[in-house]
Design an enzyme around this catalytic site. Structure first.
Site, PDB file in Angstrom:
ATOM      1  CG  HIS A  19      -1.912  -1.077   1.318  1.00  0.00           C
ATOM      2  ND1 HIS A  19      -2.135  -1.806   2.467  1.00  0.00           N
ATOM      3  CD2 HIS A  19      -2.757  -1.577   0.388  1.00  0.00           C
ATOM      4  CE1 HIS A  19      -3.089  -2.707   2.239  1.00  0.00           C
ATOM      5  NE2 HIS A  19      -3.474  -2.592   0.979  1.00  0.00           N
ATOM      6  CE  LYS A  43     -10.926  -7.495   1.236  1.00  0.00           C
ATOM      7  NZ  LYS A  43      -9.867  -6.524   0.906  1.00  0.00           N
ATOM      8  NE  ARG A  92      -2.510  -7.395  -4.710  1.00  0.00           N
ATOM      9  CZ  ARG A  92      -3.222  -7.863  -3.720  1.00  0.00           C
ATOM     10  NH1 ARG A  92      -2.691  -8.030  -2.546  1.00  0.00           N
ATOM     11  NH2 ARG A  92      -4.485  -8.200  -3.888  1.00  0.00           N
ATOM     12  CB  SER A 130      -4.437  -6.553   4.252  1.00  0.00           C
ATOM     13  OG  SER A 130      -3.993  -5.274   3.931  1.00  0.00           O
TER      14      SER A 130
END
Ligand code: PNS
Length: 163
Positions: A19, A43, A92, A130
């Site tokens: 990040h 989430k 990514r 994360s």
């Protein structure tokens, strides 16, 4: 470069070096970057919104044109509120693409003039997320190299408090 305020939204649970890499890249392109921490309803978060904001604030405090904020509700409504049209997201790998593409197009449907700019992190962060950091941390593994120093310290402190 035009005077553009970009918003980098995410759940940042916790903020990772990936990040921070994206935030540094964005800060070189835009006049101001607002890191907007929020709840992702898909989430289950490990850290509260307040904790994620405070960890992110500490991690980016040395980057001059970066601010950290939070919002609830729709991202497009937050963009309206702060008068921005530009979303930054990190990409990514191909596996991110479908989700990010859908989100970018849906945000554009919700607010016509929204643009989503994708930035690619350094390749050393392409494997980092994360969720993997949370998993490694909760299983007692070493995650020191994956998060900013301040985030690491905070997570270790909390881990000890919870023992
Ligand atoms: O870091 P994340 O969890 O991948 O970030 C996803 C996030 C928070 C940017 C996304 O879930 C979001 O924008 N949530 C706010 C609510 C919203 O606007 N939902 C519609 C998105 S198309």
């Amino acid at each position: 470069m035009k005077n553009i305020v970009a918003v980098y939204p995410g759940s940042f649970d916790p903020p990772t070096n990936g990040h921070i890499d994206i935030i540094k890249r964005a800060s070189k392109i835009f006049s101001k970057v607002i890191v907007a921490v929020t709840h992702n309803c898909n989430k289950k978060h490990m850290f509260s919104l307040e904790d994620r904001v405070s960890m992110m604030k500490e991690a980016v405090k040395s980057i001059k044109n970066v601010e950290v904020s939070s919002f609830s509700g729709l991202l497009v409504d937050y963009l309206d509120k702060i008068d921005s049209f530009c979303i930054v997201r990190g990409l990514r790998a191909l596996s991110d693409f479908e989700y990010e593409f859908q989100m970018a197009l849906m945000n554009r449907k919700l607010k016509q003039d929204v643009e989503t700019i994708f930035l690619v992190p350094d390749q050393e962060y392409t494997f980092l997320s994360s969720s993997t950091v949370r998993e490694i941390a909760s299983l007692g593994g070493n995650f020191k190299n994956f998060v900013p120093k301040s985030v690491y310290k905070e997570m270790i402190k909390r881990g000890k408090e919870n023992v």
